[in-house]
Design an enzyme around this catalytic site. Structure first.
Site, PDB file in Angstrom:
ATOM      1  N   TYR A 147       0.829  -1.209   0.000  1.00 54.10           N
ATOM      2  CA  TYR A 147       0.000   0.000   0.000  1.00 54.10           C
ATOM      3  C   TYR A 147       0.861   1.255   0.000  1.00 54.10           C
ATOM      4  O   TYR A 147       2.061   1.214   0.195  1.00 54.10           O
ATOM      5  CB  TYR A 147      -1.041   0.009   1.098  1.00 54.10           C
ATOM      6  CG  TYR A 147      -0.641  -0.137   2.551  1.00 54.10           C
ATOM      7  CD1 TYR A 147       0.649   0.058   3.014  1.00 54.10           C
ATOM      8  CD2 TYR A 147      -1.613  -0.476   3.494  1.00 54.10           C
ATOM      9  CE1 TYR A 147       0.962  -0.063   4.349  1.00 54.10           C
ATOM     10  CE2 TYR A 147      -1.318  -0.596   4.841  1.00 54.10           C
ATOM     11  CZ  TYR A 147      -0.030  -0.386   5.263  1.00 54.10           C
ATOM     12  OH  TYR A 147       0.280  -0.503   6.592  1.00 54.10           O
ATOM     13  N   GLU A 148       0.191   2.371  -0.278  1.00 56.79           N
ATOM     14  CA  GLU A 148       0.855   3.666  -0.486  1.00 56.79           C
ATOM     15  C   GLU A 148       1.860   3.615  -1.635  1.00 56.79           C
ATOM     16  O   GLU A 148       2.871   4.310  -1.630  1.00 56.79           O
ATOM     17  CB  GLU A 148       1.550   4.161   0.797  1.00 56.79           C
ATOM     18  CG  GLU A 148       0.749   4.041   2.064  1.00 56.79           C
ATOM     19  CD  GLU A 148      -0.658   4.620   1.957  1.00 56.79           C
ATOM     20  OE1 GLU A 148      -0.880   5.478   1.085  1.00 56.79           O
ATOM     21  OE2 GLU A 148      -1.529   4.203   2.726  1.00 56.79           O
ATOM     22  N   GLY A 149       1.573   2.800  -2.619  1.00 59.72           N
ATOM     23  CA  GLY A 149       2.450   2.652  -3.776  1.00 59.72           C
ATOM     24  C   GLY A 149       3.373   1.469  -3.583  1.00 59.72           C
ATOM     25  O   GLY A 149       4.191   1.449  -2.661  1.00 59.72           O
TER      26      GLY A 149
END
Length: 627
Positions: A460-462
């Site tokens: 998550y978050e890239g």
């Protein structure tokens, strides 16, 4: 009765333990990164308030909160949240922990005093964040995401939004989350379908579905503020048409009061069954003509959302550090206690029939790698926090040009702080689980929970690939290597200076050579990319790893030299424990350069290769011939 006591004792021994690394953090703050000097560069009240004694008090109180309140909830919290008719029930004890955290004013450290904050630097929060995250990451996600929401309103919200929402977010009466991902698009946000249409009195009606929303629904706060990406009717195509909106769970009147606490403005349709972080709800959120307000300018939402994203990405780096620390501490204790066979070089604990497994070189090497990576990552993240401090006060002073410059510099490190740190965390967690052997695989000891909880940090978050592509494509090539050259020169200059230190001459030379070679390799990649743009994607992850190992080499040298200098200056007055600690710092730096930094060679070899072989087989050839 005797048997039940034995079983209880055995179960207690199998639980995870955590001791806040106060000595490690003090060494970074006082000796390596010189935070007292850094505080003097900030507004006057900072250096006056943030004395070494005050920092020690923060450390002590945060450690107590982490170990006494949050850690006991970590393993029981793995039972997870429950979804009941649109409501989410968090694990037992989470709400009480929230109230303790709230009462302690922990969320208020960095925010302006006019909204109930203390206006202290972000770096002080990092101490608290690390300790709370290590003790219980799933719980800490709830206040952690609130930080990102609050920062977004501070930087981009209207005065009414600040006056209305910030006091309740700062004191944790309300919480905050971000809503980006949709069922059909994650990274490719230009394809989002969530719509916003103008309503009455400057409001907007938001309609759409968002998925994978961490902490999107819970039972700990009166309201939840959703920061939502959506498109207006006149939006241009792609990411240039994205706008940012503030949408509360319960509608809010102009004076900030909740209009109707029985009627939700945003609905939670379900929560995900997932691999880890069970204590934090991962929600599917439904917006159906949900009332909200535009944040900032129309069609500028992606830029504004990066305030939240950058907070979240650095926060995810802290998650990585937290899992590394928890896994490492427990693996060390287990390796010291668990006996098995004799060391190959001969019996070490002759009074016993077996040697502790810490004497076996393979186990010891895994612990050394884990120690070196954990301590290097902590130094990186705490140094990045200095940029956060400067940005915080530049924005507060209205110097947006300086804030942008500093944010760009910090942004160059973000892919390493998020991408590399979380990947190293997964490596360390698995190494430490393996030290337990089969006992690591079963529930009880807690090691398998750390591995499961850690895995999401790389996603998550890239994802790691996105972080790497952001670094090479956007922050290096699209920037025409300006920031890269600045950082490369800084690292080479430091390494050159270290070569004058006889104790670390070889390590300084190694870092200088690798940094110089990195620049040559980047030029090769740039040349190939002009002929074949797939080079950027194919080479990006290896390039990020090269950056990561070089940066950790830089921080290990800073730690090793700081330890060496303190030993030389204060050696006779130091306690035996302090001398031992400082000598271990020097030894860890030496180990990093002899056993870890050499991993760069394979990444260098791969990243300069043309991507032709990647496309040498057709898509259907990836399938098994029998399919």
């Amino acid at each position: 009765m005797v048997m039940s006591k034995r079983l209880a004792t055995a179960a207690q021994k199998r639980c995870l333990s955590y001791k806040p690394p106060n000595k490690e953090i003090k060494f970074l703050f006082n000796d390596t990164l010189k935070f007292q000097e850094h505080f003097k560069e900030l507004p006057g009240h900072v250096s006056e308030e943030c004395t070494e004694e005050f920092v020690d008090d923060i450390m002590s109180a945060a450690g107590q909160l982490a170990t006494e309140t949050l850690l006991p909830l970590y393993q029981p919290g793995d039972a997870g949240c429950k979804w009941v008719n649109g409501d989410v029930i968090t694990p037992e004890g989470f709400k009480d922990a929230w109230e303790q955290y709230k009462a302690g004013g922990w969320n208020a450290l960095n925010y302006p005093t006019e909204y109930g904050g203390m206006n202290l630097p972000l770096s002080l929060s990092l101490i608290k964040n690390e300790m709370c995250a290590t003790a219980n990451w799933s719980w800490f996600m709830y206040p952690g995401l609130t930080l990102g929401c609050t920062n977004t309103i501070v930087n981009h919200g209207s005065q009414w939004m600040k006056d209305t929402f910030l006091p309740k977010l700062v004191d944790l009466t309300w919480s905050g989350v971000m809503c980006l991902t949709e069922p059909h698009c994650g990274t490719d946000l230009g394809e989002m379908k969530t719509k916003a249409v103008p309503g009455e009195n400057g409001t907007y009606k938001i309609t759409g579905t968002k998925i994978f929303i961490s902490a999107g629904e819970q039972d700990m706060t009166e309201n939840i503020v959703h920061i939502v990406l959506a498109k207006l009717p006149d939006a241009p195509k792609g990411t240039k048409g994205i706008s940012l909106f503030l949408v509360p769970k319960y509608r809010v009147a102009e004076d900030g009061s909740i209009i109707d606490s029985k009627k939700k403005n945003v609905e939670c349709g379900s929560i995900e069954e997932k691999m880890g972080i069970h204590g934090c709800s991962t929600c599917q959120m439904h917006f159906e003509d949900s009332e909200g307000w535009l944040i900032g300018d129309a069609h500028d939402g992606l830029r504004q959302m990066f305030t939240f994203m950058n907070t979240a990405r650095i926060g995810t780096g802290i998650q990585g550090l937290a899992h590394m620390e928890l896994a490492y501490q427990n693996a060390v204790h287990y390796a010291l206690e668990r006996g098995s066979m004799r060391a190959l070089s001969g019996a070490k604990e002759k009074e016993k029939t077996q040697d502790s497994i810490i004497w076996h070189a393979a186990v010891r090497q895994d612990l050394m790698v884990s120690k070196a990576l954990t301590e290097g990552c902590r130094a990186l993240l705490y140094d990045v926090a200095k940029f956060g401090d400067k940005i915080q006060y530049a924005e507060a002073a209205g110097d947006h040009e300086l804030a942008k410059k500093l944010d760009d510099e910090m942004g160059f490190l973000t892919p390493v702080a998020k991408g590399c740190v979380t990947e190293w965390a997964y490596e360390v967690s698995n190494k430490c689980l393996a030290i337990y052997g089969g006992h690591g695989f079963i529930k009880g000891h807690g090691m398998e929970q750390i591995v499961r909880d850690c895995r999401i940090a790389t996603l998550y978050e890239g994802t790691t690939h996105i972080q790497a592509l952001d670094m090479l494509g956007r922050k290096m090539f699209m920037d025409k290597l300006k920031l890269f050259n600045k950082w490369n020169a800084k690292l080479r200059g430091y390494a050159w200076g270290v070569m004058g230190n006889s104790a670390f001459r070889a390590e300084g030379l190694k870092l200088y050579q690798l940094t110089a070679l990195w620049k040559v390799d980047v030029m090769k990649m740039g040349y190939r990319a002009m002929k074949n743009k797939d080079t950027v994607s194919a080479s990006s992850v290896d390039n990020m790893w090269v950056a990561g190992y070089i940066l950790l080499g830089y921080y290990h040298l800073k730690m090793g030299i700081a330890a060496q200098e303190k030993l030389a200056k204060e050696g006779s007055s130091l306690s035996e424990a302090d001398r031992k600690f400082l000598k271990s710092k020097v030894a860890t730096t030496k180990f990093y350069f002899s056993h870890v930094i050499g991993r760069i060679d394979s990444h260098r070899a791969a990243m300069v290769k043309a991507p032709d072989n990647i496309y040498s087989i057709a898509n259907d050839e990836f399938l098994h011939p029998d399919e």
